[in-house]
Design a protein around this motif. Structure first.
Motif, PDB file in Angstrom:
ATOM      1  N   LYS A   1      61.143  40.146  27.716  1.00 53.08           N
ATOM      2  CA  LYS A   1      60.578  39.682  28.991  1.00 53.08           C
ATOM      3  C   LYS A   1      60.919  38.209  29.191  1.00 53.08           C
ATOM      4  N   ASN A   2      61.260  37.835  30.420  1.00 54.66           N
ATOM      5  CA  ASN A   2      61.494  36.437  30.785  1.00 54.66           C
ATOM      6  C   ASN A   2      60.241  35.878  31.469  1.00 54.66           C
ATOM      7  N   LYS A   3      59.831  34.699  31.049  1.00 59.19           N
ATOM      8  CA  LYS A   3      58.785  34.003  31.794  1.00 59.19           C
ATOM      9  C   LYS A   3      59.440  33.309  32.981  1.00 59.19           C
ATOM     10  N   ILE A   4      58.978  33.638  34.196  1.00 58.91           N
ATOM     11  CA  ILE A   4      59.576  33.041  35.390  1.00 58.91           C
ATOM     12  C   ILE A   4      58.661  31.992  36.034  1.00 58.91           C
ATOM     13  N   GLY A   5      57.411  31.918  35.593  1.00 60.68           N
ATOM     14  CA  GLY A   5      56.476  30.953  36.151  1.00 60.68           C
ATOM     15  C   GLY A   5      55.063  31.281  35.709  1.00 60.68           C
ATOM     16  N   HIS A   6      54.091  30.648  36.358  1.00 67.13           N
ATOM     17  CA  HIS A   6      52.700  30.939  36.022  1.00 67.13           C
ATOM     18  C   HIS A   6      51.827  30.803  37.263  1.00 67.13           C
ATOM     19  N   ILE A   7      50.728  31.548  37.252  1.00 66.23           N
ATOM     20  CA  ILE A   7      49.755  31.494  38.339  1.00 66.23           C
ATOM     21  C   ILE A   7      49.084  30.125  38.345  1.00 66.23           C
ATOM     22  N   SER A   8      48.864  29.571  39.545  1.00 65.00           N
ATOM     23  CA  SER A   8      48.186  28.287  39.679  1.00 65.00           C
ATOM     24  C   SER A   8      46.869  28.292  38.899  1.00 65.00           C
ATOM     25  N   GLU A   9      46.620  27.202  38.181  1.00 59.83           N
ATOM     26  CA  GLU A   9      45.468  27.116  37.278  1.00 59.83           C
ATOM     27  C   GLU A   9      44.154  27.430  37.989  1.00 59.83           C
ATOM     28  N   ASP A  10      43.985  26.937  39.224  1.00 61.17           N
ATOM     29  CA  ASP A  10      42.741  27.159  39.975  1.00 61.17           C
ATOM     30  C   ASP A  10      42.501  28.627  40.284  1.00 61.17           C
ATOM     31  N   GLU A  11      43.561  29.442  40.256  1.00 61.85           N
ATOM     32  CA  GLU A  11      43.439  30.838  40.679  1.00 61.85           C
ATOM     33  C   GLU A  11      43.377  31.822  39.522  1.00 61.85           C
ATOM     34  N   LEU A  12      43.426  31.338  38.301  1.00 60.10           N
ATOM     35  CA  LEU A  12      43.456  32.251  37.149  1.00 60.10           C
ATOM     36  C   LEU A  12      42.259  33.195  37.132  1.00 60.10           C
ATOM     37  N   PHE A  13      41.083  32.694  37.512  1.00 54.99           N
ATOM     38  CA  PHE A  13      39.885  33.536  37.453  1.00 54.99           C
ATOM     39  C   PHE A  13      39.947  34.695  38.449  1.00 54.99           C
ATOM     40  N   LEU A  14      40.789  34.576  39.467  1.00 53.57           N
ATOM     41  CA  LEU A  14      40.919  35.637  40.457  1.00 53.57           C
ATOM     42  C   LEU A  14      41.661  36.856  39.919  1.00 53.57           C
ATOM     43  N   LEU A  15      42.333  36.709  38.774  1.00 50.50           N
ATOM     44  CA  LEU A  15      43.007  37.870  38.170  1.00 50.50           C
ATOM     45  C   LEU A  15      42.019  38.982  37.839  1.00 50.50           C
ATOM     46  N   ASP A  16      40.741  38.633  37.655  1.00 49.39           N
ATOM     47  CA  ASP A  16      39.723  39.637  37.358  1.00 49.39           C
ATOM     48  C   ASP A  16      39.533  40.619  38.509  1.00 49.39           C
ATOM     49  N   PHE A  17      39.964  40.248  39.709  1.00 48.83           N
ATOM     50  CA  PHE A  17      39.813  41.135  40.861  1.00 48.83           C
ATOM     51  C   PHE A  17      40.937  42.165  40.968  1.00 48.83           C
ATOM     52  N   ILE A  18      41.951  42.056  40.129  1.00 49.03           N
ATOM     53  CA  ILE A  18      43.074  42.999  40.193  1.00 49.03           C
ATOM     54  C   ILE A  18      42.734  44.221  39.354  1.00 49.03           C
ATOM     55  N   LYS A  19      42.224  45.243  40.018  1.00 48.01           N
ATOM     56  CA  LYS A  19      41.788  46.485  39.387  1.00 48.01           C
ATOM     57  C   LYS A  19      42.920  47.527  39.460  1.00 48.01           C
ATOM     58  N   PRO A  20      42.702  48.723  38.912  1.00 46.26           N
ATOM     59  CA  PRO A  20      43.714  49.775  39.073  1.00 46.26           C
ATOM     60  C   PRO A  20      44.033  50.013  40.549  1.00 46.26           C
ATOM     61  N   TRP A  21      45.292  49.998  40.879  1.00 47.00           N
ATOM     62  CA  TRP A  21      45.838  50.242  42.217  1.00 47.00           C
ATOM     63  C   TRP A  21      45.597  49.088  43.198  1.00 47.00           C
ATOM     64  N   THR A  22      45.006  47.981  42.764  1.00 45.13           N
ATOM     65  CA  THR A  22      44.797  46.845  43.661  1.00 45.13           C
ATOM     66  C   THR A  22      46.126  46.308  44.177  1.00 45.13           C
ATOM     67  N   LYS A  23      46.197  46.085  45.502  1.00 47.80           N
ATOM     68  CA  LYS A  23      47.380  45.482  46.115  1.00 47.80           C
ATOM     69  C   LYS A  23      47.261  43.965  46.028  1.00 47.80           C
ATOM     70  N   PHE A  24      48.389  43.294  45.789  1.00 46.73           N
ATOM     71  CA  PHE A  24      48.390  41.835  45.743  1.00 46.73           C
ATOM     72  C   PHE A  24      49.784  41.331  46.077  1.00 46.73           C
ATOM     73  N   GLN A  25      49.876  40.030  46.385  1.00 52.67           N
ATOM     74  CA  GLN A  25      51.161  39.413  46.668  1.00 52.67           C
ATOM     75  C   GLN A  25      51.264  38.090  45.945  1.00 52.67           C
ATOM     76  N   LEU A  26      52.495  37.628  45.783  1.00 54.57           N
ATOM     77  CA  LEU A  26      52.776  36.345  45.140  1.00 54.57           C
ATOM     78  C   LEU A  26      53.485  35.439  46.134  1.00 54.57           C
ATOM     79  N   THR A  27      53.116  34.165  46.126  1.00 51.52           N
ATOM     80  CA  THR A  27      53.775  33.180  46.969  1.00 51.52           C
ATOM     81  C   THR A  27      54.185  31.998  46.103  1.00 51.52           C
ATOM     82  N   ALA A  28      55.169  31.254  46.534  1.00 49.74           N
ATOM     83  CA  ALA A  28      55.634  30.094  45.793  1.00 49.74           C
ATOM     84  C   ALA A  28      54.704  28.918  46.055  1.00 49.74           C
ATOM     85  N   ALA A  29      54.220  28.290  44.993  1.00 46.19           N
ATOM     86  CA  ALA A  29      53.390  27.091  45.129  1.00 46.19           C
ATOM     87  C   ALA A  29      54.233  25.955  45.698  1.00 46.19           C
ATOM     88  N   ASP A  30      53.610  25.129  46.521  1.00 46.42           N
ATOM     89  CA  ASP A  30      54.329  23.999  47.119  1.00 46.42           C
ATOM     90  C   ASP A  30      54.722  22.996  46.042  1.00 46.42           C
TER      91      ASP A  30
END
Length: 364
Positions: free
Chosen positions: A335-364
């Motif tokens: 696996k290649n590491k391509i980046g990381h989720i913004s530190e302030d948003e890490l706790f929101l990963l708990d909301f990603i349940k089975p089949w949860t839809k989500f999107q990724l955007t590039a941090a400014d």
């Protein structure tokens, strides 16, 4: 599902009418459609109060806002308003009234049948059978809303689990709900203490868009309102760009990320596999869509940490170009590491349940 809205707060007894107008005009530019207006601090006569509030409500109405005004039993007494006659509020041209304090259940239910079709918004920041009592008195449910409190004093906002329990009581009946986020620059509120005006204590100092993602991400809040005034134009702008219906995580990309990895991260509609695991969130469709695109190994020898964004490289066979977000630290050279989720948003990963839809955007 009810359409989700963004809202602003106005405090006519603590603000300037022209500045309020400018703020509402700016909010309108960025798609805000709801006003919370506090009437807990009025000091003038009924007529003086009516004129002061009506002018800003009317201006908001012209811009397409829905205004709900915050009242208490003391205000009813002070302005000599009867619970049997809500014409005073109808004359203000508001969409509804928020009852900061509770009555006996029968009163709230009766108020919901007012002849003006005013919304009766209840204080949602309680975890007792208050709402059940009102519903059992055969309330007019389409005109019953719920709105949480905000908390000007640091350390006094709701704890998360309590907030969830309170909110579920309202969503059980399909009732429209609202809660507050805090501007990091606003200085106007109802009282002479203003450490920000959020509902949730854990959100108080977070960037405003992360606060809103948190509230919407629970699936229990329909409207997010900025509690303190005046928020900055930058804050209004970033909220206007927010996806209100699915979580979007900001990714800080590595310097070595390649074009296919950026495409895999930013373009697909991601969803977590239903057969989940504790190590990573897996978005597997990219490996199908981009199975024929080469992806050489890089940034693949270190330990991966929570929030790292990974893409399978050429050595990973069928799993090449699968996107993963790390939940538990591990190592894996395929696996290649391509980046990381913004530190302030890490706790929101708990909301990603089975089949949860989500999107990724590039941090400014």
């Amino acid at each position: 599902m009810t359409k989700r809205q963004l809202g602003l707060s106005i405090y006519p007894d603590h603000s300037d009418f022209e500045e309020d107008k400018a703020y509402l005009t700016l909010g309108h530019k960025y798609g805000f459609t709801r006003i919370f207006m506090s009437m807990l601090e009025v000091s003038g006569s009924a007529e003086e109060t009516k004129l002061k509030y009506q002018q800003i409500v009317d201006f908001g109405n012209e811009l397409g806002y829905e205004t709900i005004i915050d009242v208490s039993p003391r205000i009813f007494d002070q302005l000599n308003i009867s619970y049997d006659d809500l014409s005073f509020f109808n004359d203000l041209h508001v969409a509804g009234i928020r009852l900061d304090q509770s009555f006996d259940g029968a009163t709230e239910a009766l108020l919901s049948y007012n002849p003006y079709n005013l919304i009766i918004e209840l204080n949602a920041s309680n975890n007792v059978d208050y709402l059940n009592n009102i519903i059992s008195h055969q309330a007019n449910k389409p005109f019953i809303y719920g709105c949480h409190n905000f908390y000007p004093q640091v350390g006094t906002g709701l704890p998360y689990d309590y907030f969830i329990a309170c909110s579920k009581r309202f969503k059980k009946y399909g009732i429209h709900t609202a809660a507050f986020v805090a501007s990091q620059v606003g200085t106007i509120g109802p009282w002479n203490v203003n450490d920000g005006l959020p509902t949730l204590e854990m959100d108080r100092r977070l960037p405003i868009e992360v606060q809103a993602k948190h509230l919407f991400g629970t699936g229990l809040i329909d409207d997010v309102i900025i509690g303190n005034a005046y928020a900055s134009e930058d804050e209004l702008a970033v909220l206007s760009e927010l996806n209100r219906y699915q979580l979007e995580f900001q990714v800080v990309f590595n310097d070595e990320v390649n074009d296919i990895e950026k495409t895999i991260a930013l373009e697909p509609q991601h969803f977590r596999r239903g057969d989940i695991n504790e190590t990573v969130i897996r978005s597997t469709m990219p490996r199908v869509t981009y199975r024929d695109v080469a992806n050489q190994p890089h940034d693949n020898t270190q330990q991966f940490e929570r929030g790292d964004v990974l893409v399978g490289n050429d050595d990973f066979g069928i799993y090449k170009n699968e996107l993963q977000i790390v939940l538990e630290p591990h190592t894996e050279e395929r696996k290649n590491k391509i980046g990381h989720i913004s530190e302030d948003e890490l706790f929101l990963l708990d909301f990603i349940k089975p089949w949860t839809k989500f999107q990724l955007t590039a941090a400014d």
